[in-house]
Design a protein around this motif. Sequence first.
Motif, PDB file in Angstrom:
ATOM      1  N   LEU A   1       0.869  -1.175   0.000  1.00  0.00           N
ATOM      2  CA  LEU A   1       0.000   0.000   0.000  1.00  0.00           C
ATOM      3  C   LEU A   1       0.901   1.218   0.000  1.00  0.00           C
ATOM      4  CD1 LEU A   1      -2.959   1.029   0.249  1.00  0.00           C
ATOM      5  CD2 LEU A   1      -2.597   1.063   2.716  1.00  0.00           C
ATOM      6  N   THR A   2       0.729   2.086  -0.982  1.00  0.00           N
ATOM      7  CA  THR A   2       1.584   3.255  -1.109  1.00  0.00           C
ATOM      8  C   THR A   2       0.774   4.442  -1.599  1.00  0.00           C
ATOM      9  OG1 THR A   2       3.687   4.034  -2.023  1.00  0.00           O
ATOM     10  CG2 THR A   2       2.311   2.716  -3.473  1.00  0.00           C
ATOM     11  N   PHE A   3       1.352   5.619  -1.505  1.00  0.00           N
ATOM     12  CA  PHE A   3       0.683   6.830  -1.983  1.00  0.00           C
ATOM     13  C   PHE A   3       1.163   7.132  -3.394  1.00  0.00           C
ATOM     14  CE2 PHE A   3       0.159  11.396  -2.538  1.00  0.00           C
ATOM     15  CZ  PHE A   3      -1.170  11.546  -2.161  1.00  0.00           C
TER      16      PHE A   3
ATOM     17  N   ARG B   1      -3.719   9.782  -4.212  1.00  0.00           N
ATOM     18  CA  ARG B   1      -4.408   8.867  -3.299  1.00  0.00           C
ATOM     19  C   ARG B   1      -3.592   7.600  -3.116  1.00  0.00           C
ATOM     20  NH1 ARG B   1     -10.079   7.628  -6.005  1.00  0.00           N
ATOM     21  NH2 ARG B   1     -10.273   6.743  -3.964  1.00  0.00           N
ATOM     22  N   ARG B   2      -3.997   6.830  -2.125  1.00  0.00           N
ATOM     23  CA  ARG B   2      -3.296   5.573  -1.860  1.00  0.00           C
ATOM     24  C   ARG B   2      -3.685   4.542  -2.903  1.00  0.00           C
ATOM     25  NH1 ARG B   2      -5.089   5.522   4.253  1.00  0.00           N
ATOM     26  NH2 ARG B   2      -6.785   6.538   3.204  1.00  0.00           N
TER      27      ARG B   2
ATOM     28  N   ALA C   1      -9.141   2.172   1.501  1.00  0.00           N
ATOM     29  CA  ALA C   1      -7.747   2.476   1.827  1.00  0.00           C
ATOM     30  C   ALA C   1      -7.550   2.528   3.337  1.00  0.00           C
ATOM     31  CB  ALA C   1      -7.336   3.797   1.189  1.00  0.00           C
TER      32      ALA C   1
ATOM     33  N   GLU D   1      -4.991   0.154   5.371  1.00  0.00           N
ATOM     34  CA  GLU D   1      -3.958   0.753   6.217  1.00  0.00           C
ATOM     35  C   GLU D   1      -3.850   0.029   7.562  1.00  0.00           C
ATOM     36  OE1 GLU D   1      -4.469   4.865   8.071  1.00  0.00           O
ATOM     37  OE2 GLU D   1      -3.355   5.251   6.227  1.00  0.00           O
TER      38      GLU D   1
END
Length: 104
Positions: free
Chosen positions: A30-32, A38-39, A55, A59
């Motif tokens: 999970l990244t931006f 947005r993620r 998201a 997280e």
Amino acid sequence: MDPAQPNTRTPLSVGVRGSDRPLLARHVRLTFCRTRRRRILMRPETVMVPNGSGADILELCDGRHTVDQIVAELGARYRTVPADEVRRYLTRLVDRRWVEVTDG
């Protein structure tokens, strides 16, 4: 099953339980995304753009929080969080091998 994580189950056709501890699969991150602002959820050759609440759920998929704790945390952030929707969302991700769960 991964010998390093003997209690890991994937996929689940019956759904996740409140005591399960979801975590992103080893090959998922999970990244931006600065372009999308947005993620995003990435795995080799695939990108998924979850909505805001999706998201937020992802997280909290760190292997420490149980599904019930994720629902409670989201309930503290927002007024209502349907626990069955969170479970269905996580079950779909487990079935697609984006998320794994360990027995709580």
